[in-house]
Design a protein around this motif. Structure first.
Motif, PDB file in Angstrom:
ATOM      1  N   VAL A  11       0.654  -1.058  -0.056  1.00 16.87           N
ATOM      2  CA  VAL A  11       0.119   0.021   0.038  1.00 16.87           C
ATOM      3  C   VAL A  11       0.812   1.332   0.106  1.00 16.87           C
ATOM      4  CG1 VAL A  11      -0.199  -0.088   2.469  1.00 16.87           C
ATOM      5  CG2 VAL A  11      -1.887   1.060   1.086  1.00 16.87           C
ATOM      6  N   ILE A  12       0.420   2.189  -0.674  1.00 18.53           N
ATOM      7  CA  ILE A  12       1.464   3.337  -1.298  1.00 18.53           C
ATOM      8  C   ILE A  12       0.350   4.749  -0.484  1.00 18.53           C
ATOM      9  CG2 ILE A  12       2.959   2.708  -2.613  1.00 18.53           C
ATOM     10  CD1 ILE A  12       1.288   4.190  -4.911  1.00 18.53           C
ATOM     11  N   ILE A  53      -3.460   2.266  -3.142  1.00 14.69           N
ATOM     12  CA  ILE A  53      -3.291   3.597  -3.054  1.00 14.69           C
ATOM     13  C   ILE A  53      -4.098   4.188  -1.892  1.00 14.69           C
ATOM     14  CG2 ILE A  53      -4.165   4.672  -4.754  1.00 14.69           C
ATOM     15  CD1 ILE A  53      -1.931   6.723  -4.845  1.00 14.69           C
ATOM     16  N   SER A  54      -3.539   4.787  -0.778  1.00 13.11           N
ATOM     17  CA  SER A  54      -4.614   5.227   0.345  1.00 13.11           C
ATOM     18  C   SER A  54      -4.587   6.712   0.259  1.00 13.11           C
ATOM     19  CB  SER A  54      -4.040   4.775   1.818  1.00 13.11           C
ATOM     20  OG  SER A  54      -4.362   3.365   1.956  1.00 13.11           O
ATOM     21  N   VAL A  55      -5.744   7.426   0.439  1.00  8.63           N
ATOM     22  CA  VAL A  55      -5.805   8.648  -0.053  1.00  8.63           C
ATOM     23  C   VAL A  55      -6.722   9.479   1.434  1.00  8.63           C
ATOM     24  CG1 VAL A  55      -5.775   8.470  -2.310  1.00  8.63           C
ATOM     25  CG2 VAL A  55      -7.922   8.349  -1.311  1.00  8.63           C
ATOM     26  N   VAL A  66      -0.943  -0.579  -9.556  1.00  3.16           N
ATOM     27  CA  VAL A  66      -1.684   0.376  -8.810  1.00  3.16           C
ATOM     28  C   VAL A  66      -3.264   0.050  -9.324  1.00  3.16           C
ATOM     29  CG1 VAL A  66      -2.265   2.467  -7.778  1.00  3.16           C
ATOM     30  CG2 VAL A  66       0.062   1.716  -8.024  1.00  3.16           C
ATOM     31  N   ILE A  67      -4.012  -0.645  -8.680  1.00  3.98           N
ATOM     32  CA  ILE A  67      -5.048  -0.979  -9.053  1.00  3.98           C
ATOM     33  C   ILE A  67      -6.384  -0.324  -8.399  1.00  3.98           C
ATOM     34  CG2 ILE A  67      -4.291  -3.164 -10.083  1.00  3.98           C
ATOM     35  CD1 ILE A  67      -5.822  -4.752  -7.931  1.00  3.98           C
ATOM     36  N   ALA A  68      -6.168   0.122  -7.270  1.00  2.22           N
ATOM     37  CA  ALA A  68      -7.247   0.542  -6.413  1.00  2.22           C
ATOM     38  C   ALA A  68      -6.964   1.595  -5.388  1.00  2.22           C
ATOM     39  CB  ALA A  68      -8.006  -0.489  -5.706  1.00  2.22           C
ATOM     40  N   GLU A  69      -7.867   2.472  -5.107  1.00  2.00           N
ATOM     41  CA  GLU A  69      -7.549   3.386  -3.881  1.00  2.00           C
ATOM     42  C   GLU A  69      -8.568   3.103  -2.755  1.00  2.00           C
ATOM     43  OE1 GLU A  69      -8.499   7.454  -5.586  1.00  2.00           O
ATOM     44  OE2 GLU A  69     -10.735   7.359  -5.139  1.00  2.00           O
ATOM     45  N   ASP A  70      -8.227   3.465  -1.474  1.00  2.00           N
ATOM     46  CA  ASP A  70      -9.115   3.278  -0.340  1.00  2.00           C
ATOM     47  C   ASP A  70      -8.552   4.307   0.460  1.00  2.00           C
ATOM     48  OD1 ASP A  70      -6.781   2.705   0.858  1.00  2.00           O
ATOM     49  OD2 ASP A  70      -7.753   1.019   2.195  1.00  2.00           O
TER      50      ASP A  70
END
Length: 232
Positions: free
Chosen positions: A86-87, A149-151, A176-180
């Motif tokens: 996770v980035i 990717i965490s936002v 990078v396939i999704a954001e949470d």
């Protein structure tokens, strides 16, 4: 001391928890020695709640489960995925095209301990991943790692979602396939307590799509439940 059979299952919101539990075999979950708690919404609440839960329960591992927005064709709406890393996006300087991450500026989000028991953390944290799932490719068998990717704020449109995907790729993070909005906070708490952390997310919508009539929360969390029930 941690119980080798104890798993702490963390879910961000009560809505996600209610829907996910509808699709889990609760008797099987109980026999696995799992406990389930909310970790809250967003990076700050999830990090604090995870740290508190770890200190209280001392689990052998933590699993974060919930929904996410898809950033890639590899993350189709309704599917679920385990993640290898996770980035974090949004901690640094500037915003939009002018954003520079903390690590790119030479800053560590966590400097590590003098004893080196807890390594420093920049903008990326490696996650634990199941190795024995039927039909699931192992990390070493894939050309790319699944990256989340965490936002701090979800993408409001396709332009923002595209920027986040491009930002991640320029920092040499594959797949990078999704954001949470929680995984990096949960993983940070786990890293600081030397607790293995796994993340499974169901893709409820394409990142940037704010029309909830197109979201598939039920289908995505059913897919998450299927992944969880494959675990030992």
């Amino acid at each position: 001391m941690a119980d080798v059979n104890t798993t702490l299952l963390l879910i961000p919101t009560s809505g996600e928890r209610s829907e996910l539990l509808n699709h889990l075999d609760l008797s099987a979950v109980s026999m696995k020695g799992w406990t389930c708690e909310l970790c809250g919404f967003g990076l700050v609440a999830s990090a604090a709640a995870t740290m508190r839960a770890i200190q209280s329960q001392q689990p052998a591992r933590v699993i974060l489960a919930g929904i996410a927005g898809g950033l890639s064709d590899a993350a189709s709406v309704g599917s679920a995925h385990w993640f290898d890393q996770v980035i974090c996006d949004g901690i640094g300087v500037g915003e939009g095209e002018q954003f520079a991450s903390a690590e790119s500026l030479g800053w560590q989000q966590w400097p590590g301990t003098d004893e080196a028991l807890v390594p420093a953390v920049g903008d990326r944290i490696d996650l634990s991943r199941p190795k024995n799932l039927s039909g699931e490719d192992l990390p070493e068998a894939r050309s790319e790692a699944n990256t989340l990717i965490s936002v701090c704020a979800a993408s409001s449109d396709g332009v923002m979602a595209s920027r986040r995907g491009s930002l991640a790729s320029t920092n040499d993070h594959d797949g990078v396939i999704a954001e949470d909005m929680e995984a990096f906070g949960v993983a940070m708490a786990c890293r600081m307590t030397s607790t293995p952390c796994m993340v499974v997310r169901g893709i409820s919508n394409a990142a940037g799509d704010r029309d909830h009539s197109r979201w598939q929360i039920t289908a995505s969390l059913r897919s998450v439940a299927d992944r969880l029930m494959q675990l030992n």
